[in-house]
Design a protein around this motif. Structure first.
Motif, PDB file in Angstrom:
ATOM      1  N   GLU B 275      48.572  40.512  47.796  1.00 34.98           N
ATOM      2  CA  GLU B 275      49.079  41.857  47.503  1.00 34.98           C
ATOM      3  C   GLU B 275      48.630  42.297  46.110  1.00 34.98           C
ATOM      4  O   GLU B 275      48.178  43.418  45.920  1.00 34.98           O
ATOM      5  CB  GLU B 275      50.612  41.848  47.580  1.00 34.98           C
ATOM      6  CG  GLU B 275      51.120  41.617  48.980  1.00 34.98           C
ATOM      7  CD  GLU B 275      51.945  42.771  49.486  1.00 34.98           C
ATOM      8  OE1 GLU B 275      53.004  43.016  48.896  1.00 34.98           O
ATOM      9  OE2 GLU B 275      51.538  43.437  50.443  1.00 34.98           O
ATOM     10  N   THR B 276      48.761  41.410  45.145  1.00 34.54           N
ATOM     11  CA  THR B 276      48.361  41.746  43.775  1.00 34.54           C
ATOM     12  C   THR B 276      46.849  41.963  43.716  1.00 34.54           C
ATOM     13  O   THR B 276      46.363  42.834  42.993  1.00 34.54           O
ATOM     14  CB  THR B 276      48.806  40.632  42.809  1.00 34.54           C
ATOM     15  OG1 THR B 276      50.207  40.435  42.981  1.00 34.54           O
ATOM     16  CG2 THR B 276      48.531  40.995  41.365  1.00 34.54           C
ATOM     17  N   ARG B 278      45.024  43.069  46.213  1.00 31.06           N
ATOM     18  CA  ARG B 278      44.765  44.359  46.869  1.00 31.06           C
ATOM     19  C   ARG B 278      45.029  45.509  45.882  1.00 31.06           C
ATOM     20  O   ARG B 278      44.244  46.460  45.797  1.00 31.06           O
ATOM     21  CB  ARG B 278      45.635  44.504  48.124  1.00 31.06           C
ATOM     22  CG  ARG B 278      45.209  45.660  49.025  1.00 31.06           C
ATOM     23  CD  ARG B 278      46.008  45.728  50.310  1.00 31.06           C
ATOM     24  NE  ARG B 278      45.758  44.610  51.191  1.00 31.06           N
ATOM     25  CZ  ARG B 278      46.616  43.620  51.431  1.00 31.06           C
ATOM     26  NH1 ARG B 278      47.802  43.621  50.875  1.00 31.06           N
ATOM     27  NH2 ARG B 278      46.289  42.629  52.238  1.00 31.06           N
ATOM     28  N   ALA B 279      46.122  45.407  45.141  1.00 33.48           N
ATOM     29  CA  ALA B 279      46.440  46.457  44.149  1.00 33.48           C
ATOM     30  C   ALA B 279      45.336  46.538  43.092  1.00 33.48           C
ATOM     31  O   ALA B 279      44.965  47.625  42.638  1.00 33.48           O
ATOM     32  CB  ALA B 279      47.785  46.161  43.492  1.00 33.48           C
ATOM     33  N   ARG B 282      42.262  48.258  44.497  1.00 34.12           N
ATOM     34  CA  ARG B 282      42.468  49.710  44.522  1.00 34.12           C
ATOM     35  C   ARG B 282      42.181  50.298  43.136  1.00 34.12           C
ATOM     36  O   ARG B 282      41.497  51.310  43.010  1.00 34.12           O
ATOM     37  CB  ARG B 282      43.915  49.988  44.944  1.00 34.12           C
ATOM     38  CG  ARG B 282      44.157  51.413  45.373  1.00 34.12           C
ATOM     39  CD  ARG B 282      45.545  51.598  45.965  1.00 34.12           C
ATOM     40  NE  ARG B 282      45.680  51.030  47.284  1.00 34.12           N
ATOM     41  CZ  ARG B 282      46.609  50.153  47.654  1.00 34.12           C
ATOM     42  NH1 ARG B 282      47.502  49.742  46.786  1.00 34.12           N
ATOM     43  NH2 ARG B 282      46.649  49.702  48.880  1.00 34.12           N
ATOM     44  N   MET B 364      47.693  41.352  37.433  1.00 29.24           N
ATOM     45  CA  MET B 364      46.508  42.123  37.817  1.00 29.24           C
ATOM     46  C   MET B 364      45.374  41.904  36.820  1.00 29.24           C
ATOM     47  O   MET B 364      44.210  41.859  37.206  1.00 29.24           O
ATOM     48  CB  MET B 364      46.854  43.612  37.927  1.00 29.24           C
ATOM     49  CG  MET B 364      47.591  43.949  39.217  1.00 29.24           C
ATOM     50  SD  MET B 364      48.185  45.653  39.276  1.00 29.24           S
ATOM     51  CE  MET B 364      46.653  46.556  39.482  1.00 29.24           C
TER      52      MET B 364
END
Lengths: 179, 394
Positions: B275-276, B278-279, B282, B364
């Motif tokens: 999830e991190t 993917r962020a 983005r 991130m």
């Protein structure tokens, strides 16, 4: 995205507060994460918890290092914890304190400050110095992040009407100083 | 697509709710952090009469999995859950469960292994279970944990499969984070995973033997059949995911790519760290960087073909391992990815990132550093270091 960091002590209910806030946000159609830095919890020891709120689904899974909002359940924590660490410029910080926002301003210049004597309200309303629901009232007053009614609803679902009254009193009594 | 409002639940509570809806017959478990709140909640459901199950609080995880194995042999739908040392204690019985083709389902809240003692997330508990013959699914959110647990029973009980399934969710990070979860109706779960009495079970009226002695003349073939069944189960796993998508609007795939279409560099990962990543993808894409990521949703059987099709035109691949394989040159996930590449005669430069052990937070900014290293490899075509230890202090 709005990121909130909560500083409390084991037993004050900071972790529950993150969940109640997240629940109220979800009621309003937002996405939220409520989580904590779990450890070998001991009553009275410092606790850090987090809420992340967004209109879009959230996919960050790390802790929060640069919060928009910080909530401090106990100002004595500040002797050992830098509660404003990473707080964004112009961010908001909310205290359970006997001091006024004006008195706190010299140590927290440039931030929006909310101040309420949450311990007194909790002792009067609930008979115990557990300040999580009270601090939710102070948070809503200072930030308007969710509707007060939605906080009242989730507090009533989880606790009782006394806690709802504590939320309302905190909302009324919280003093706010714009940064 | 469901339109009901989501409920705020932790990963563990979402899984407990799924188990109630799945109407399991037997739950045998032993508490261990961070799994405990799953079985705590299930024990409440049983005590309150919301779930009609035999709840066995046994004296160890070895007994928990043995009880599940036995009850499943008699045809019961069973559930257990554990973490860390608990999973290690189950180890020897896990092989037997899969070889006997018993549809046991287990939720694992992934946690590091001792020593030093540590209650936080990594994949050190699951990696020693790579070869036990179980299907192993990985979730990235409380929603996915709930969804995967429902899928798990349909996969496990499929007559073509008949294998045990583990649903892995990262301990603390997913097990204890509260977030919105969309739930299915009880009736939808019941019709998606209907309870059927399996004919090949231990039944005094129709005796049969399970767990017989295997002479050298037969052992090889028997183990081959188990291994083959696990490999072949990927078809059913994909079908079940598709069917689940039809009733819920949510499907996950065996591998879940994000922005891979024109990516120069790709990071591959399992669990919540995806999830991190993917962020971060983005964010970097907004700056025009050609980065992508793949979340590995199915670890066993390993989705070789699906994985390979996604990295055809990539200049560098990074693989995140959340566990060590001490003494091996690389981490366990990296090992599988590079085997897949080798078998496909592909020679993409690969870098292994070790990150997030024992609950070490992965930010991130650190993911951005991983992409920086991959871009350097992509630009030069040279892998200077094949292993990086993200955030390791000297």
């Amino acid at each position: 995205m709005i990121e909130i960091r909560w500083h409390g002590r084991g037993g004050q209910g900071a972790v529950t507060a993150t969940q109640l806030l997240a629940k109220a946000c979800v009621k309003e159609g937002m996405y939220a994460q409520a989580f904590a830095m779990f450890g070998p919890e001991r009553r009275g020891s410092p606790v850090v918890a987090f809420t992340r709120i967004d209109k879009e689904p959230i996919d960050v899974r790390s802790n929060i290092y640069e919060p928009d909002i910080v909530v401090v359940f106990d100002t004595l924590l500040m002797q050992s914890v830098d509660v404003k660490a990473g707080l964004k410029p112009g961010g908001t910080i909310i205290f359970n304190t006997q001091s006024s926002p004006k008195e706190l301003e010299k140590d927290f210049p440039g931030f929006k400050i909310g101040a309420v004597n949450a311990t007194e309200i909790a002792l009067n309303r609930l008979g115990v110095p557990i300040t999580n629901t009270v601090m939710l009232g102070a948070l809503v007053k200072t930030t308007r992040i969710v509707d007060l009614e939605n906080i009242e609803d989730v507090v009533l679902e989880r606790f009782n009407v006394k806690n709802v009254e504590a939320v309302k009193e905190a909302f009324d009594k919280t003093l706010v100083l714009e940064g | 697509m469901k339109t009901v409002e989501p409920i705020l639940l932790s990963g563990n509570l979402a899984e407990a709710y799924a188990i109630k809806q799945l109407d399991v017959d037997v739950v045998a478990a032993y508490p261990i952090t961070p799994q405990t709140t799953i079985i705590e909640k299930i024990s409440e459901y049983v005590a309150d009469g919301e779930l009609d199950a035999n709840f066995m609080l046994v004296e160890s995880e070895h007994s928990a999995i043995s009880s599940c194995l036995s009850a499943a042999s008699a045809g019961a739908r069973v559930f257990t859950s554990t973490s860390s040392q608990g999973l290690l204690l189950m180890h020897e019985i896990l092989f037997i469960t899969s070889a006997l083709r018993l549809p046991v389902v287990m939720a694992v809240a992934n946690r590091s292994v001792s020593a030093p003692i540590n209650i936080w997330c990594d994949h050190g508990d699951i990696m020693p279970q790579r070869d036990v013959g179980w299907i192993q699914l990985f979730a990235e959110s409380a929603q996915e944990a709930y969804d995967k647990l429902i899928q798990a029973y349909r996969i496990a009980e499929d007559p073509e499969v008949r294998l045990p399934v583990m649903v892995n969710t990262d301990g603390i990070i997913l097990s204890h984070t509260y977030e919105p979860v969309f739930l299915l109706e009880d009736s939808e779960v019941a019709s998606f995973v209907p309870w059927k009495l399996y004919p090949l079970r231990l039944d005094p009226e129709n005796p049969l033997t399970m767990g017989a002695f295997g002479y050298p003349e037969y052992y090889f073939e028997t183990r081959y059949q188990s291994a083959k069944a696990l490999e072949d189960s990927i078809n059913t796993i994909s079908e079940v995911d598709e069917k689940f998508g039809e009733i819920s609007g949510r499907k996950y795939g065996t591998v879940s790519p994000f922005r891979c279409e024109d990516a120069d560099v790709i990071l591959i990962s399992m669990g919540s760290i995806s999830e991190t990543i993917r962020a971060t993808v983005r964010k970097l894409r907004e700056k025009g960087e050609k980065v992508g990521m793949i979340s590995l949703k199915l670890f066993r059987p390993f989705p070789f073909k699906e994985m390979i099709s996604l990295v055809q035109d990539v200049k560098a691949v990074g693989v995140v391992d959340r566990a060590f394989s001490p003494g091996a040159a690389v981490g366990p996930v990296f090992n599988d990815i590079t085997s897949a590449l080798y078998l496909s005669k592909m020679s993409v430069p690969c870098v292994n990132f070790f990150a997030g052990l024992g609950g070490r937070d992965v930010r991130m900014a650190e993911v951005e550093d991983m992409f920086e290293k991959l871009k350097e490899v992509a630009n030069t075509g040279v892998v200077k270091e094949h292993r990086y230890y993200v955030g390791l202090r000297g």
